[in-house]
Structures are given as structure tokens and as C-alpha cells.
Scaffold this motif. Structure first.
Motif, short mmCIF file in Angstrom:
data_model
loop_
_atom_site.label_atom_id
_atom_site.label_comp_id
_atom_site.label_asym_id
_atom_site.label_seq_id
_atom_site.Cartn_x
_atom_site.Cartn_y
_atom_site.Cartn_z
N UNK A 1 0.82 -1.21 0.00
CA UNK A 1 0.00 0.00 0.00
C UNK A 1 0.86 1.26 0.00
N UNK A 2 2.03 1.20 0.63
CA UNK A 2 2.92 2.36 0.65
C UNK A 2 3.58 2.57 -0.70
N UNK A 3 3.82 1.48 -1.43
CA UNK A 3 4.46 1.58 -2.73
C UNK A 3 5.94 1.87 -2.65
N UNK A 4 6.53 1.64 -1.48
CA UNK A 4 7.95 1.94 -1.30
C UNK A 4 8.45 1.22 -0.05
N UNK A 5 9.79 1.14 0.08
CA UNK A 5 10.39 0.57 1.28
C UNK A 5 10.38 1.63 2.37
N UNK A 6 9.68 1.37 3.45
CA UNK A 6 9.55 2.38 4.51
C UNK A 6 10.02 1.86 5.87
N UNK A 7 10.62 0.64 5.90
CA UNK A 7 11.08 0.08 7.16
C UNK A 7 12.55 -0.33 7.08
N UNK A 8 13.25 -0.14 8.19
CA UNK A 8 14.59 -0.69 8.37
C UNK A 8 14.54 -1.91 9.29
N UNK A 9 13.67 -1.84 10.29
CA UNK A 9 13.57 -2.90 11.30
C UNK A 9 12.11 -3.25 11.55
N UNK A 10 11.92 -4.45 12.09
CA UNK A 10 10.60 -4.88 12.55
C UNK A 10 10.75 -5.48 13.94
N UNK A 11 10.01 -4.95 14.90
CA UNK A 11 10.03 -5.48 16.27
C UNK A 11 9.03 -6.63 16.32
N UNK A 12 9.50 -7.82 16.64
CA UNK A 12 8.65 -9.01 16.58
C UNK A 12 8.75 -9.78 17.89
N UNK A 13 7.61 -10.05 18.50
CA UNK A 13 7.60 -10.83 19.73
C UNK A 13 7.80 -12.31 19.41
N UNK A 14 8.74 -12.94 20.09
CA UNK A 14 8.95 -14.38 19.91
C UNK A 14 8.75 -15.15 21.21
N UNK A 15 8.41 -14.45 22.28
CA UNK A 15 8.19 -15.11 23.56
C UNK A 15 6.84 -15.82 23.55
N UNK A 16 6.77 -17.05 24.04
CA UNK A 16 5.48 -17.77 24.08
C UNK A 16 4.51 -17.09 25.03
N UNK A 17 3.23 -17.10 24.66
CA UNK A 17 2.19 -16.54 25.51
C UNK A 17 1.60 -17.63 26.40
N UNK A 18 1.01 -17.23 27.51
CA UNK A 18 0.38 -18.20 28.41
C UNK A 18 -0.77 -18.90 27.69
#
Length: 340
Positions: free
Chosen positions: A264-281
Motif C-alpha cells: 500500500x505504501x508503494x515503497x520501502x519504509x522500514x529498516x527494522x521490525x520489532x517481533x515478539x517471539x516469547x510464548x504466551x500463556x
């Protein structure tokens, strides 16, 4: 967090809904209180005052509830998401939260929140919603500036996977079909010049967390914003949601969230992505499964293939509702910007 050499950052947070206001609670701790010396540690809750300027760019396409009624009755932009950001950035958040989130239970005002009516009144006085937001921010001594993503009276439209078009955020969210493409009407809805200036001057820009289409992508449909993000030299971070969302991102992995945004942006707008990898209860997973939601798969290699570097960790706070740990998220994104 160790104190850097008095380096201060200009930070822009883009989004909407509870996701943006949650993040702002974490970021505001690093902003000096209004009228105080910026580098005085005691003015930042005994942590370094790392943020020189904090700006929030907030979606304004809500057409449901109190916001939707005011939008229709007064022909004004919906104030709900902006109100939440004002409360999050205010000095006396506890009392203001109670006041601004108070909803009238009866009479003609039933369902309206005081904060929405406050912004509606200021809009009537100033004749301009954006000016009303700035004026109210001064009254509330917020630790940051809040800008609506557009001042145009815009409506969302979505093309669904069966080819149908659905109009209005409430109808889009309620639809049982999957969204193929989101559009803004009018298509040439423009941003505030101050928003573009904040993006151009930023050292750190975040997008998310929030509903993939109606809180995040909607901001990228505003003319000039994706181009400004693509041209920015700031550290640009996508904060990935913790759970999929029925009718918006059901079944999508972390990388697929990013793909939809970039398309939708039509361009590269990110350098990083914060992603949770910890298991949830297990109790949390069962609770959200009742709503058709599940933890988002962290397909890290696929994220890297998109030119985005994943930053992983435990970013979840499991209380009565699942939210991001705003303190940990804020510290992590600030450290990313400082390292660059």
C-alpha cells in the motif's frame, strides 16, 4: 538504559487505536516535562531525557460510536483516537483518563465521551480540528505534539476478496471477507505540513502496533506520507502486532503484515521490525482464540528477504488484556535509533 552523550532524538510515532496510545505512554517517559530543562533526569522519571521532540500522527477515519456520531452531526473529523493519544501524553494521566474516557450513560449525550465533546467544542471555537488538537494539547500539558494524519473529511473503502467494495471503517471491520486493497476517498486527501516536516526531521519513526488496515495502512493512503517515509534518513521501525485480528489480518504471518503495508505504501519504509517471539500463556491463547485470534507467526527469514531486519524479544504484557510492554518497546526502539 545507560545515558548517552546528551544525544536527543526527534521521534515520530504513526498509527491509531489503543496500539499507538500504548506506545506513547512508553515514549513520553523520555520527554522532559513542559517548561523544564530538557536534560534534567528527574524530569524524565529518573531516566535519560532521550527525546527532544515527540510527534504522533494519528488516523482519523473512524465512523463508529461517539466519534462517528460527532463526525456525522458536526461534519468534523472523528476525535476518538486523537483523544486517546492526548490522554496518553498528558501529565496527569490518571485523572484525565477518568475524565476524558468518561461516557455519559443517559440522555442525549448517551454514549459520548467527555474527551470527544471537549475536542468538538474546541473545534467549534477555533474552526479547525488540527488547531483544536494543538490547543487542547497545550491545556493538558502533553509531552508531545499530536497531528491528525489528514484534515480532509475522508472515508475508507475496501475491495474484498470476492470483488465487492465496502465503505466505512465500521463496515470494513465488521465484514467477514478478507481485505485485498484499502482505499481512501478522496484519494488525494493530504496531510498537515507539520506532519511532513516532523517526518523529514525525525531520527526515529515507528509504525504500529495497531489494526493492520484501519489503524496503520490508512495513514499511508494520505498523499505525501509514504513518500516522506521512503525518503527519510531516520531509523524506521515497524512494531508488529502480537495477535492476528479477525477480518483484518486473520492467518497472516509477521512478514505478510509487512508485505501488505509495503504494497500500500508503494515503497520501502522500514529498516527494522520489532517481533515478539516469547510464548504466551495458554490461558491468553485460549481467551483470544474465542475471538478467532491467534499469535502471529514470527517468520524471521521471510522478513529479512523483504529488506527488513527483525528485532526479536519478549514484548508482550499479559494482563486482563494482552498489550505490548510499552516500557520495553520504547526502550528497544530508542536504542536502535541511538546506535545508528
Amino acid at each position: 538504559m545507560s545515558k548517552p552523550d546528551s544525544k536527543q532524538l526527534r521521534v515520530v510515532a504513526i498509527g491509531g487505536g489503543t496500539g499507538l496510545s500504548t506506545l506513547l505512554r512508553g515514549l513520553k517517559r523520555y520527554v522532559a516535562a513542559p517548561g523544564t530543562k530538557p536534560l534534567s533526569p528527574e524530569n524524565c522519571s529518573n531516566i535519560p531525557c532521550l527525546i527532544r521532540e515527540l510527534s504522533a500522527i494519528v488516523t482519523v477515519t473512524d465512523d463508529g460510536g461517539s466519534s462517528g456520531r460527532l463526525r456525522e452531526d458536526l461534519n468534523m473529523l472523528p476525535p476518538g483516537d486523537v483523544r486517546n493519544c492526548m490522554v496518553a501524553l498528558s501529565e496527569d494521566e490518571h485523572m484525565l483518563s477518568r475524565l476524558f474516557q468518561h461516557r455519559f450513560a443517559s440522555g442525549d449525550l448517551q454514549g459520548h465521551s467527555f474527551g470527544n465533546l471537549f475536542l468538538a467544542a474546541l473545534t467549534g471555537i477555533t474552526g479547525d480540528f488540527a488547531q483544536a488538537v494543538q490547543t487542547s494539547s497545550q491545556i493538558l500539558a502533553t509531552r508531545g505534539r499530536i497531528y491528525p494524519s489528514t484534515t480532509s473529511y475522508a472515508t475508507l473503502a475496501a475491495q474484498m476478496d470476492d470483488g465487492s467494495l465496502v465503505y466505512g471503517e465500521t463496515n470494513i471491520t465488521a465484514s467477514k471477507r478478507s481485505i485485498v486493497e484499502l482505499m481512501l476517498e478522496p484519494a488525494d486527501a493530504g496531510p498537515l505540513p507539520e506532519s511532513l516536516e516532523a517526518i523529514a526531521n525525525a531520527d526515529l519513526i515507528t509504525l504500529g502496533p495497531g489494526s493492520l488496515y484501519t489503524s496503520l495502512i490508512t495513514n499511508l493512503l494520505v498523499r505525501g506520507i509514504p513518500e516522506a517515509l521512503a525518503a527519510s534518513k531516520a531509523t524506521r521501525v515497524y512494531i508488529c502486532n502480537l495477535m492476528t485480528q479477525a477480518n483484518e489480518s486473520l492467518g497472516l504471518t509477521a512478514s505478510q503484515h509487512i508485505e501488505k503495508i509495503l504494497d500500500h505504501a508503494g515503497a520501502q519504509i522500514f529498516d527494522y521490525a520489532l517481533v515478539n517471539i516469547a510464548p504466551l500463556r495458554r490461558e491468553t491463547i485460549v481467551q483470544y482464540a474465542r475471538e478467532g485470534q491467534e499469535p502471529i507467526e514470527a517468520d524471521l527469514e521471510r522478513i529479512r528477504s523483504l529488506g527488513v531486519e527483525p528485532i526479536t524479544g519478549n514484548f508482550a504484557h499479559e494482563g486482563e488484556v494482552l498489550r505490548h510492554s510499552y516500557e520495553h518497546v520504547a526502550e528497544t526502539v530508542l536504542q536502535l535509533a541511538l546506535k545508528r
